[in-house]
Design a protein around this motif. Structure first.
Motif, PDB file in Angstrom:
ATOM      1  N   GLY A  10       0.811  -1.198   0.000  1.00 29.85           N
ATOM      2  CA  GLY A  10       0.000   0.000   0.000  1.00 29.85           C
ATOM      3  C   GLY A  10       0.844   1.247   0.000  1.00 29.85           C
ATOM      4  N   LEU A  11       0.198   2.364   0.307  1.00 29.27           N
ATOM      5  CA  LEU A  11       0.843   3.665   0.354  1.00 29.27           C
ATOM      6  C   LEU A  11       1.034   4.069   1.808  1.00 29.27           C
ATOM      7  N   VAL A  12       2.239   4.496   2.140  1.00 36.22           N
ATOM      8  CA  VAL A  12       2.551   4.894   3.508  1.00 36.22           C
ATOM      9  C   VAL A  12       3.513   6.075   3.470  1.00 36.22           C
ATOM     10  N   GLN A  13       3.455   6.912   4.480  1.00 41.82           N
ATOM     11  CA  GLN A  13       4.377   8.035   4.561  1.00 41.82           C
ATOM     12  C   GLN A  13       5.739   7.575   5.071  1.00 41.82           C
ATOM     13  N   ALA A  14       6.739   8.326   4.726  1.00 45.11           N
ATOM     14  CA  ALA A  14       8.088   8.031   5.211  1.00 45.11           C
ATOM     15  C   ALA A  14       8.082   7.988   6.737  1.00 45.11           C
ATOM     16  N   GLN A 120       2.584  -3.978  -4.436  1.00 42.01           N
ATOM     17  CA  GLN A 120       3.208  -2.658  -4.535  1.00 42.01           C
ATOM     18  C   GLN A 120       3.304  -2.001  -3.166  1.00 42.01           C
ATOM     19  N   VAL A 121       4.485  -1.489  -2.883  1.00 38.45           N
ATOM     20  CA  VAL A 121       4.714  -0.670  -1.685  1.00 38.45           C
ATOM     21  C   VAL A 121       5.197   0.698  -2.160  1.00 38.45           C
ATOM     22  N   THR A 122       4.488   1.735  -1.754  1.00 34.48           N
ATOM     23  CA  THR A 122       4.848   3.098  -2.121  1.00 34.48           C
ATOM     24  C   THR A 122       5.026   3.922  -0.856  1.00 34.48           C
ATOM     25  N   VAL A 123       6.203   4.527  -0.729  1.00 32.66           N
ATOM     26  CA  VAL A 123       6.513   5.343   0.438  1.00 32.66           C
ATOM     27  C   VAL A 123       6.641   6.788  -0.021  1.00 32.66           C
ATOM     28  N   SER A 124       5.780   7.635   0.501  1.00 29.30           N
ATOM     29  CA  SER A 124       5.801   9.051   0.120  1.00 29.30           C
ATOM     30  C   SER A 124       6.676   9.850   1.082  1.00 29.30           C
ATOM     31  N   SER A 125       7.285  10.884   0.549  1.00 34.35           N
ATOM     32  CA  SER A 125       8.185  11.714   1.370  1.00 34.35           C
ATOM     33  C   SER A 125       7.430  12.848   2.041  1.00 34.35           C
TER      34      SER A 125
END
Length: 125
Positions: A10-14, A120-125
């Motif tokens: 998934g989508l996660v913050q830094a 999918q792994v997405t890490v947002s800055s």
């Protein structure tokens, strides 16, 4: 027939955490591992674990942040990812090896003969 099915991406913050799971069926495995591949980059080794779960190995890029584990009663492999960084963004795939091995846990993708479809792994800055 062997099946490996990943979940938990998934989508996660830094700085955040995610736990990936890989449900396995069809047979037992001598070793299991996680690999990842970012767009335009080669597949990268992330972690491996022995059949008993007593032996694990990580590259320096994730050591101290990621933890691989397995629950043989549930035939499930896990990857706990903490302190995530944008550079951890990738498709993560679990892999399994059916044959035995000598010495160190296998770290190369060609040493594993079963693969999941990836998550999918997405890490947002």
């Amino acid at each position: 027939q062997v099946h490996l099915v990943e979940s938990g991406g998934g989508l996660v913050q830094a700085g955040g955490s995610l736990r990936l799971s890989c449900a396995a069926s069809g047979r037992t495995f001598s070793a299991m591992a996680w690999f990842r591949q970012a767009p335009g980059k080669e597949r990268e080794f992330v972690a491996a674990i022995s059949m008993s779960g007593t032996s694990t190995v990580y590259p320096d890029s994730v050591k101290g942040r990621f933890t691989i584990s397995r629950d043989n009663s549930k035939n499930t492999l896990y990857l706990q990812m903490n302190s995530l960084k944008p550079e951890d963004t990738a498709v993560y795939s679990c892999a399994a090896r059916s044959n035995g091995y000598f010495g160190l846990l296998p770290r190369h993708s060609n040493e594993y003969n079963y693969w999941g479809q990836g998550t999918q792994v997405t890490v947002s800055s």
